[in-house]
Design a protein around this motif. Sequence first.
Motif, mmCIF file in Angstrom:
data_model
loop_
_atom_site.group_PDB
_atom_site.id
_atom_site.type_symbol
_atom_site.label_atom_id
_atom_site.label_comp_id
_atom_site.label_asym_id
_atom_site.label_seq_id
_atom_site.Cartn_x
_atom_site.Cartn_y
_atom_site.Cartn_z
ATOM 1 N N ILE A 90 0.857 -1.185 0.000
ATOM 2 C CA ILE A 90 0.000 0.000 0.000
ATOM 3 C C ILE A 90 0.892 1.233 0.000
ATOM 4 N N GLN A 91 0.471 2.227 -0.744
ATOM 5 C CA GLN A 91 1.163 3.506 -0.784
ATOM 6 C C GLN A 91 0.205 4.555 -0.259
ATOM 7 N N GLY A 92 0.735 5.483 0.504
ATOM 8 C CA GLY A 92 -0.109 6.529 1.050
ATOM 9 C C GLY A 92 0.686 7.739 1.467
ATOM 10 N N GLU A 93 -0.021 8.683 2.030
ATOM 11 C CA GLU A 93 0.566 9.914 2.530
ATOM 12 C C GLU A 93 0.252 9.997 4.017
ATOM 13 N N ILE A 94 1.273 10.230 4.822
ATOM 14 C CA ILE A 94 1.068 10.447 6.250
ATOM 15 C C ILE A 94 0.896 11.953 6.442
ATOM 16 N N ALA A 95 -0.228 12.347 7.022
ATOM 17 C CA ALA A 95 -0.536 13.766 7.197
ATOM 18 C C ALA A 95 -1.163 13.992 8.561
ATOM 19 N N GLY A 96 -1.013 15.216 9.063
ATOM 20 C CA GLY A 96 -1.603 15.583 10.348
ATOM 21 C C GLY A 96 -0.690 16.521 11.112
ATOM 22 N N PRO A 97 -0.951 16.710 12.402
ATOM 23 C CA PRO A 97 -0.140 17.625 13.216
ATOM 24 C C PRO A 97 1.355 17.292 13.121
ATOM 25 N N GLY A 98 2.158 18.315 12.916
ATOM 26 C CA GLY A 98 3.605 18.148 12.814
ATOM 27 C C GLY A 98 4.078 17.762 11.424
ATOM 28 N N MET A 99 3.156 17.601 10.471
ATOM 29 C CA MET A 99 3.505 17.201 9.111
ATOM 30 C C MET A 99 3.195 18.340 8.145
ATOM 31 N N GLN A 100 4.210 18.954 7.591
ATOM 32 C CA GLN A 100 4.059 20.010 6.580
ATOM 33 C C GLN A 100 3.132 21.141 7.020
ATOM 34 N N GLY A 101 3.078 21.398 8.327
ATOM 35 C CA GLY A 101 2.216 22.465 8.832
ATOM 36 C C GLY A 101 0.758 22.070 8.963
ATOM 37 N N ASN A 102 0.419 20.816 8.691
ATOM 38 C CA ASN A 102 -0.936 20.292 8.826
ATOM 39 C C ASN A 102 -1.981 21.211 8.173
ATOM 40 N N PHE A 132 -3.466 5.762 -1.090
ATOM 41 C CA PHE A 132 -3.866 6.120 -2.450
ATOM 42 C C PHE A 132 -3.582 5.027 -3.481
ATOM 43 N N ASN A 133 -2.850 3.983 -3.135
ATOM 44 C CA ASN A 133 -2.591 2.878 -4.051
ATOM 45 C C ASN A 133 -2.501 1.573 -3.286
ATOM 46 N N THR A 153 2.793 -9.472 -7.361
ATOM 47 C CA THR A 153 3.075 -10.482 -8.380
ATOM 48 C C THR A 153 2.942 -9.915 -9.791
ATOM 49 N N THR A 154 2.029 -8.966 -9.981
ATOM 50 C CA THR A 154 1.856 -8.354 -11.304
ATOM 51 C C THR A 154 2.456 -6.960 -11.368
ATOM 52 N N ARG A 155 2.784 -6.386 -10.201
ATOM 53 C CA ARG A 155 3.306 -5.018 -10.074
ATOM 54 C C ARG A 155 2.283 -3.986 -10.555
ATOM 55 N N ARG A 156 1.011 -4.350 -10.503
ATOM 56 C CA ARG A 156 -0.054 -3.465 -10.972
ATOM 57 C C ARG A 156 -0.936 -2.998 -9.825
ATOM 58 N N PRO A 157 -1.423 -1.765 -9.897
ATOM 59 C CA PRO A 157 -2.398 -1.284 -8.917
ATOM 60 C C PRO A 157 -3.716 -2.046 -9.079
ATOM 61 N N ILE A 158 -4.385 -2.300 -7.961
ATOM 62 C CA ILE A 158 -5.627 -3.079 -8.011
ATOM 63 C C ILE A 158 -6.793 -2.389 -7.315
ATOM 64 N N TRP A 159 -6.648 -1.143 -6.934
ATOM 65 C CA TRP A 159 -7.666 -0.506 -6.115
ATOM 66 C C TRP A 159 -7.900 0.915 -6.587
ATOM 67 N N GLN A 160 -9.106 1.395 -6.397
ATOM 68 C CA GLN A 160 -9.448 2.761 -6.753
ATOM 69 C C GLN A 160 -10.084 3.459 -5.556
ATOM 70 N N ALA A 161 -9.775 4.711 -5.390
ATOM 71 C CA ALA A 161 -10.257 5.488 -4.241
ATOM 72 C C ALA A 161 -11.771 5.544 -4.169
ATOM 73 N N ARG A 162 -12.449 5.552 -5.289
ATOM 74 C CA ARG A 162 -13.910 5.692 -5.270
ATOM 75 C C ARG A 162 -14.596 4.534 -4.572
ATOM 76 N N TYR A 163 -13.908 3.400 -4.419
ATOM 77 C CA TYR A 163 -14.522 2.237 -3.810
ATOM 78 C C TYR A 163 -14.195 2.081 -2.334
ATOM 79 N N GLY A 164 -13.444 3.012 -1.757
ATOM 80 C CA GLY A 164 -13.171 2.967 -0.329
ATOM 81 C C GLY A 164 -12.353 1.757 0.074
ATOM 82 N N ASN A 165 -12.622 1.236 1.255
ATOM 83 C CA ASN A 165 -11.825 0.131 1.799
ATOM 84 C C ASN A 165 -12.056 -1.172 1.053
ATOM 85 N N ILE A 166 -10.980 -1.947 0.934
ATOM 86 C CA ILE A 166 -11.083 -3.300 0.411
ATOM 87 C C ILE A 166 -10.351 -4.229 1.363
#
Length: 186
Positions: A61-73, A85-86, A91-104
Amino acid sequence: ADYIEATDKEDGTSATNIKELDGTLRVCSRNMKLKDTETSIYWQMARKYNLKEDLKAGYAIQGEIAGPGMQGNPAGYEEVDLFIFNVIDLTTRRPIWQARYGNIEIFGRNKRTVQFAGAWNKKEFQSMTIDDLQEYVNKRTYINGKPCEGMVFRGYKNEGDKIVSMYSNKLQKMLSVKIINQYYKD
């Protein structure tokens, strides 16, 4: 692309969590593997979301850590969080998820994801100019009403019963375009 999807761009620090096929969890910043320490914000997020157990082997999974103390929040979050976000099949090195579908189930429940911001079919998107896109991005705000850093646009196509992200074999990654909000201030 058959359609384009956009998500808000969080302003924080990039994080990647990789669960190898043998079950080993690797936690990484943008370009380096990190040791498990109590003070590492990256490992704090991995522990917060129980990724050693919840993330299925063979996925990242790839994402962004954000909040207090991070880049001025800039979004005004009350606590530091990981915004995914990904999700990538190793095994395929391909993304399998889209943000519009929320949690999987690949990464368990109750994980946060980047905010879905919109989708357009190919015809709608092709009718938009760069100025139209920039205007759309400039209107996006975080939950606190402050201008969002920007948006990330990704193309998808229908392949039979699957929706597949636009992927570059040469670059070995999903194709995306970031447009920065002109009213966003660092």
